[in-house]
Scaffold this motif. Structure first.
Motif, mmCIF file in Angstrom:
data_model
loop_
_atom_site.group_PDB
_atom_site.id
_atom_site.type_symbol
_atom_site.label_atom_id
_atom_site.label_comp_id
_atom_site.label_asym_id
_atom_site.label_seq_id
_atom_site.Cartn_x
_atom_site.Cartn_y
_atom_site.Cartn_z
ATOM 1 N N MET A 1 0.849 -1.204 0.000
ATOM 2 C CA MET A 1 0.000 0.000 0.000
ATOM 3 C C MET A 1 0.873 1.239 0.000
ATOM 4 N N HIS A 2 0.712 2.008 -1.079
ATOM 5 C CA HIS A 2 1.527 3.215 -1.179
ATOM 6 C C HIS A 2 0.884 4.366 -0.419
ATOM 7 N N ASP A 3 1.739 5.111 0.231
ATOM 8 C CA ASP A 3 1.241 6.332 0.859
ATOM 9 C C ASP A 3 1.378 7.461 -0.150
ATOM 10 N N LEU A 4 0.245 7.757 -0.811
ATOM 11 C CA LEU A 4 0.283 8.717 -1.919
ATOM 12 C C LEU A 4 0.742 10.103 -1.465
ATOM 13 N N GLN A 5 0.523 10.406 -0.198
ATOM 14 C CA GLN A 5 0.878 11.746 0.297
ATOM 15 C C GLN A 5 2.383 11.917 0.470
ATOM 16 N N ALA A 6 3.113 10.784 0.455
ATOM 17 C CA ALA A 6 4.555 10.864 0.684
ATOM 18 C C ALA A 6 5.330 11.200 -0.591
ATOM 19 N N TYR A 7 4.643 11.142 -1.749
ATOM 20 C CA TYR A 7 5.343 11.353 -3.021
ATOM 21 C C TYR A 7 5.328 12.812 -3.439
ATOM 22 N N HIS A 8 6.309 13.138 -4.316
ATOM 23 C CA HIS A 8 6.317 14.438 -4.977
ATOM 24 C C HIS A 8 5.701 14.293 -6.363
ATOM 25 N N TYR A 9 4.849 15.243 -6.716
ATOM 26 C CA TYR A 9 4.122 15.172 -7.990
ATOM 27 C C TYR A 9 4.394 16.423 -8.814
ATOM 28 N N LEU A 10 4.443 16.220 -10.136
ATOM 29 C CA LEU A 10 4.496 17.358 -11.059
ATOM 30 C C LEU A 10 3.377 17.176 -12.071
ATOM 31 N N TYR A 11 2.580 18.202 -12.279
ATOM 32 C CA TYR A 11 1.493 18.152 -13.274
ATOM 33 C C TYR A 11 1.761 19.240 -14.289
ATOM 34 N N VAL A 12 1.781 18.863 -15.587
ATOM 35 C CA VAL A 12 2.011 19.838 -16.657
ATOM 36 C C VAL A 12 0.721 19.957 -17.459
ATOM 37 N N GLU A 13 0.131 21.137 -17.484
ATOM 38 C CA GLU A 13 -1.207 21.302 -18.094
ATOM 39 C C GLU A 13 -1.380 22.760 -18.513
ATOM 40 N N ASP A 14 -1.788 22.991 -19.759
ATOM 41 C CA ASP A 14 -1.934 24.382 -20.207
ATOM 42 C C ASP A 14 -3.375 24.893 -20.108
ATOM 43 N N ASP A 15 -4.304 24.049 -19.678
ATOM 44 C CA ASP A 15 -5.686 24.508 -19.520
ATOM 45 C C ASP A 15 -5.919 24.872 -18.046
ATOM 46 N N PRO A 16 -6.231 26.171 -17.788
ATOM 47 C CA PRO A 16 -6.338 26.639 -16.396
ATOM 48 C C PRO A 16 -7.381 25.869 -15.594
ATOM 49 N N LEU A 17 -8.538 25.550 -16.219
ATOM 50 C CA LEU A 17 -9.588 24.854 -15.478
ATOM 51 C C LEU A 17 -9.149 23.449 -15.088
ATOM 52 N N SER A 18 -8.430 22.783 -16.008
ATOM 53 C CA SER A 18 -7.938 21.444 -15.689
ATOM 54 C C SER A 18 -6.960 21.509 -14.520
#
Lengths: 613, 137
Positions: free
Chosen positions: B1-18
Motif C-alpha cells: 500500500m503506497h502512501d500517496l501523500q509521501a510522493y512528490h508530484y508534477l502536473y504539466v497542463e496548459d488549460d487553467p480549469l484542468s
C-alpha cells in the motif's frame, strides 16, 4: 576378249544411262525427276537394242533388235520435254494429256516399224556387211526414217532452246546447272546429226549410243555436282515469288540481276528492271540511292510513303554476295515491311505512357486522400479534445459542489447540481457517439484488441450500469449466461459499449415487464441476445434504425438518444467479424441478437499491427 | 500500500480549469501538499531540473509548445528521472492514441474527465506497476 573390247563403249553408255535413271528415280518425289528417269530408261533400251543387234549373227535377228531400238529412238523425246517444262517452271495444265499428245507420233511410228514387212515404209531392203567381230546390218534410209529423226531432233532442239532461255533468266548460282543439262542434251543431238550425216565409229558402227553415253556422263556429272534434284530452281523461284519480303540481287556493277515482285511493289516500280543499273531503275528514289547505293552491308529502318500516302516502315538488310574465293560478286538486298510491327509497338508505348500518366494521377489522388485522412484524423482528435476539455471542467466542478467541497449546499442547489451532472454526462455521451460514428464512417475507427477478455468480468460493470437505469421502473433484469465462457479476443471497451447500447435501448423503450440478457457459448463464437417486452419495432423500421441519425417515431418521442447508438453498435459488431440481427413485431417486444468470435485470426493480426501505429 | 501523500508530484497542463480541477482533487480531496504544477511545457527541462526529482509526473497530451509525447521524450533522455512514473492525462477517446501512449513509454494513462472517486485508485494501481490504460466510458 576382242568382242568385249568392241562392246565397251556401248556397255559403258548403258550402265551410265541406267545409273542416271536410278538416281533420278530415287528422287522421284521431286517434280520432273521421274520423267528424267523415264528418259534415261528409253536411252538405255536403245543402247540395249543396239548391243543385241550387234551380237546377233542372223539378218533376221538383227532386224528384230533394230526394230526394238526405235522405241527409245522415237519415244525418249516425250519424257525429256516434260522434264524440261517442269524444270524450267513452265505451267503444265495436265501432264497426262501432254503425254497423250506427245505419244501420237511415237505410237504411229512404232506401228509402222512393226508392220514394215508388209509395206516397207520405214526400212527398205536390209543386208549384212561382213566385219570383225560383228557383221553389220545395213539398209537404205527411207523418207519415214528421216522424218522420225527430224521429229526426235526437233524435240531435242525444243528442249535445248527452253534450257537456253531459262539459262538467261535464272540466277547466277543455277546457271551452271542449267548449262550442264544443256550440254548433256546437246551431245546426243549432235550425235543424231552425225548419224544421219553418215558418221560411224570404226567398223561401220552406229555413233548414236556413244553420244548418249557422253551426254549422260555430262548430265550425271551435273546431277551429282549440282545436286539437281535436291534443289530444283523452280522451288527457289516459288519461294522468291511468294515471299512477303522484297528481294533484290545486284551484281558487282550495281546492275539488277534478280528481284521478286514484292520488291517492285514495295518501291512502286512497274517497269521491268532486270539488267538495268540501279541508278536508272531507282531514279524515283534518289534518297535511297544516296543512302544505300555505296553500302555493301547495312541494316536500317526506313520510312517509305505508300501510294495512299500512309508511311510504311521498312527494314533494309544489305549483305554482300561472294563466290567460293571470297570475291565480291554482288549484293543481296532484302526489304521487310515492318509497318504493322512498328504501329503495334507505337500503340503499346502510347498505352504504356497513358498508364504511367494514370498511375501518376492515381498516386497524386492517393497522396491527397491520405493527406485528407491525416487532416480528418487530426481534426477528430482536436474536436474531441476541444469539446471535452470544457465539459470536463463543468462535470468536475459540479462534482465538487455535489461533494460539498465548497461547503454544504441546500437541497434545491443539490437538485440543480445533479441536473448539471446528468446533462453533462449525456452531452459527453453524445459527443462520444458523434465522434465514434464519424470515425466509423471515415474508416478510421481502430479497435484496441486484447486476446484475454473475461466476459464475466466485463459484464459486472455493464449490468451495474443497467440496473441503475432500471431503479425506478417496474422492469426485471433477467440474465441467462453460461457459467463457463472462454476468454475471447476483441476490444474490451467496445464489447462493453455494444452490450450497454442494446441494454440501455431496451431499458429506455420498455415501460414494464422484463429485459433478458442471454449469452451462450457456441462452437466458434458466442451468441448474445438482448430481448425486451417493449413496444416492438415495425418491419419497415427494422432497416432504418441501423442508419445513422434515423430514429423510429417512438424513438423520436423519447426525446433522448441521437439515433447513433444502433448504427454504432452494428458497425462495432461487424468490426469484430460478428453478425447482428433483430427479431421483433409490433406489440411483441424486440430481440436483438449478435455474435462475437471467440478467436479470430483477423483480430489477432490487428492486435499485432496496432503496435506499429 | 503506497502512501500517496509521501510522493512528490508534477502536473504539466496548459488549460487553467484542468489545473484547478487537479488542484482540487489532489490538494483538497486527497490532501497532497507536494504537487507542483507547470502551466505549459516551455523550457520544460530547465524548470524540471530546478525541482526535486518528482516521483510522479502527470502530463497533459494536447498542449503547447511541446505536446505530451515530446515532453516524455525529453524526460526519458535524462537518466536522473529513470525511476519517475510518468502518466498521460488525456481527454481523447481515440483508441489509437492509447496504443501510441503505451508504445511510446508512458507508465499509464488516465482519461479526463477525472473522476474524484476513481482517480486515487487508478494512481495507486499505476504506482504498483499495474497496466492502467484508462479510457472513460
Amino acid at each position: 576378249m576382242t568382242t568385249l573390247l568392241h562392246l565397251t563403249p556401248y556397255l559403258a553408255s548403258l550402265s551410265i544411262s541406267l545409273a542416271v535413271g536410278a538416281y533420278a528415280w530415287q528422287h522421284r518425289q521431286v517434280a520432273g525427276a521421274r520423267y528424267f528417269a523415264l528418259y534415261a530408261l528409253f536411252q538405255a533400251s536403245w543402247t540395249i537394242g543396239y548391243v543385241l543387234e550387234l551380237g546377233t549373227p542372223s539378218l533376221q535377228g538383227k532386224v528384230l533388235w533394230d526394230d526394238f531400238q526405235f522405241i527409245g529412238f522415237i519415244y525418249s523425246g516425250a519424257p525429256m520435254i516434260i522434264f524440261a517444262l517442269i524444270y524450267t517452271g513452265r505451267p503444265i495444265k495436265s501432264t497426262r494429256r501432254l503425254w497423250f499428245w506427245l505419244s501420237i507420233v511415237p505410237v504411229v511410228s512404232l506401228a509402222l516399224v512393226v508392220t514394215n514387212a508388209w509395206h516397207g515404209i520405214v526400212r527398205g531392203e536390209a543386208w549384212l556387211v561382213e566385219d570383225t567381230p560383228f557383221d553389220v546390218l545395213y539398209y537404205d534410209f527411207t523418207p519415214a526414217i528421216f522424218l522420225m529423226g527430224a521429229y526426235a531432233i526437233g524435240q531435242s532442239l525444243y528442249v535445248l532452246v527452253a534450257l537456253a532461255h531459262y539459262f538467261f533468266k535464272s540466277q547466277y548460282i543455277y546457271r551452271r546447272q542449267v548449262a550442264t543439262i544443256f550440254v548433256g542434251g546437246l551431245i546426243p543431238v549432235l550425235g543424231g546429226f552425225a548419224t544421219f550425216g553418215g558418221l560411224t565409229l570404226s567398223g561401220q558402227r552406229d555413233v548414236a549410243p556413244v553420244t548418249f553415253a557422253l551426254g549422260n556422263v555430262v548430265v550425271a556429272w551435273g546431277l551429282f555436282r549440282y545436286r539437281l534434284f535436291d534443289l530444283v530452281p523452280i522451288a527457289r523461284d516459288m519461294v522468291l515469288e511468294n515471299m512477303v519480303d522484297g528481294v533484290l540481287v545486284l551484281d558487282r556493277e550495281r546492275r539488277i540481276v534478280d528481284h521478286n515482285p514484292t520488291f517492285l511493289r514495295m518501291l512502286r516500280l512497274s517497269k521491268p528492271v532486270i539488267g538495268k543499273k540501279t541508278e536508272m531503275a531507282f531514279s524515283d528514289w534518289p534518297d535511297l540511292l544516296n543512302r544505300f547505293g555505296p553500302l555493301d552491308q547495312a541494316r536500317e529502318r526506313i520510312e517509305v510513303p505508300r501510294e495512299d500516302g500512309v508511311i510504311a516502315h521498312i527494314d533494309v538488310d544489305i549483305t554482300p554476295l561472294t563466290d567460293q574465293h571470297q570475291q565480291k560478286i554482288g549484293r543481296l538486298i532484302v526489304l521487310r515491311n515492318v509497318t504493322e510491327q512498328v504501329e503495334f509497338q507505337r500503340a503499346l508505348e502510347q498505352q504504356k505512357s497513358e498508364l504511367e500518366k494514370l498511375n501518376t494521377e492515381l498516386q497524386v489522388a492517393w497522396d491527397a486522400a491520405k493527406a485528407a485522412d491525416r487532416v480528418k484524423s487530426q481534426f477528430l482528435a482536436n474536436t474531441s479534445h476541444e469539446l471535452r476539455t470544457p465539459l470536463n471542467a463543468i462535470l468536475n466542478f459540479a462534482q465538487f459542489l455535489a461533494m460539498d467541497i465548497f461547503g454544504e449546499i441546500n437541497d434545491q442547489q443539490r437538485d440543480a447540481v445533479d441536473k448539471i451532472i446528468g446533462s453533462g454526462k449525456h452531452l459527453l455521451a453524445l459527443i462520444n457517439d458523434i465522434l465514434d460514428i464519424t470515425k466509423i464512417e471515415a474508416g478510421m475507427m481502430h479497435l484496441f484488441i486484447e486476446d484475454n477478455i473475461n466476459l464475466h468480468q466485463e459484464l459486472t460493470s455493464v449490468l451495474a450500469s443497467v440496473e441503475t437505469m432500471l431503479v425506478e421502473k417496474p422492469i426485471r433484469l433477467v440474465t441467462d449466461i453460461d457459467a463457463e465462457l472462454p476468454t475471447m479476443v476483441g476490444d474490451r471497451r467496445r464489447i462493453r459499449q455494444i452490450l450497454l447500447n442494446l441494454l440501455s435501448n431496451a431499458a429506455k423503450f420498455t415501460a414494464e415487464g422484463s429485459i433478458t440478457l442471454s449469452i451462450k457459448k457456441r462452437q466458434t463464437d458466442i451468441l448474445f441476445m438482448v430481448s425486451d417486452t417493449g413496444p416492438g419495432i415495425a418491419e419497415e423500421d427494422q432497416q432504418i434504425i441501423f442508419e445513422p441519425f434515423r430514429q423510429t417515431e417512438i424513438g423520436v418521442r423519447q426525446m433522448s438518444g441521437t439515433g447513433l447508438g444502433l448504427p454504432i453498435t452494428m458497425r462495432l459488431v461487424e468490426a469484430h467479424h460478428g453478425k447482428l440481427w433483430l427479431e421483433s413485431e409490433m406489440g411483441e417486444g424486440s430481440s436483438f441478437f449478435f455474435t462475437l468470435p471467440v478467436q479470430s485470426e483477423a483480430l489477432l493480426e490487428l492486435m499485432k499491427t496496432e503496435a506499429e501505429v | 500500500m503506497h502512501d500517496l501523500q509521501a510522493y512528490h508530484y508534477l502536473y504539466v497542463e496548459d488549460d487553467p480549469l484542468s489545473r484547478e480541477v487537479m488542484q482540487m482533487i489532489m490538494g483538497t480531496a486527497m490532501g497532497i501538499e507536494t504537487l507542483t504544477i507547470f502551466d505549459d511545457s516551455s523550457n520544460f527541462m530547465e524548470r524540471l531540473q530546478g525541482l526535486m526529482v518528482p516521483h510522479v509526473i502527470l502530463l497533459d497530451i494536447h498542449m503547447k509548445p511541446h505536446n505530451g509525447f515530446e515532453v516524455l521524450d525529453m524526460i526519458r533522455q535524462d537518466s536522473r528521472y529513470n525511476s519517475t512514473t510518468i502518466i498521460a492525462l488525456t481527454a481523447s477517446v481515440m483508441n489509437e492514441e492509447v496504443t501510441q501512449l503505451r508504445e511510446r513509454g508512458f507508465n499509464g494513462a488516465i482519461a479526463k474527465p477525472l473522476s474524484i472517486q476513481a482517480f486515487p485508485t487508478l494512481l495507486r494501481q499505476i504506482l504498483e506497476g499495474q497496466a492502467v490504460w484508462h479510457i472513460a466510458d
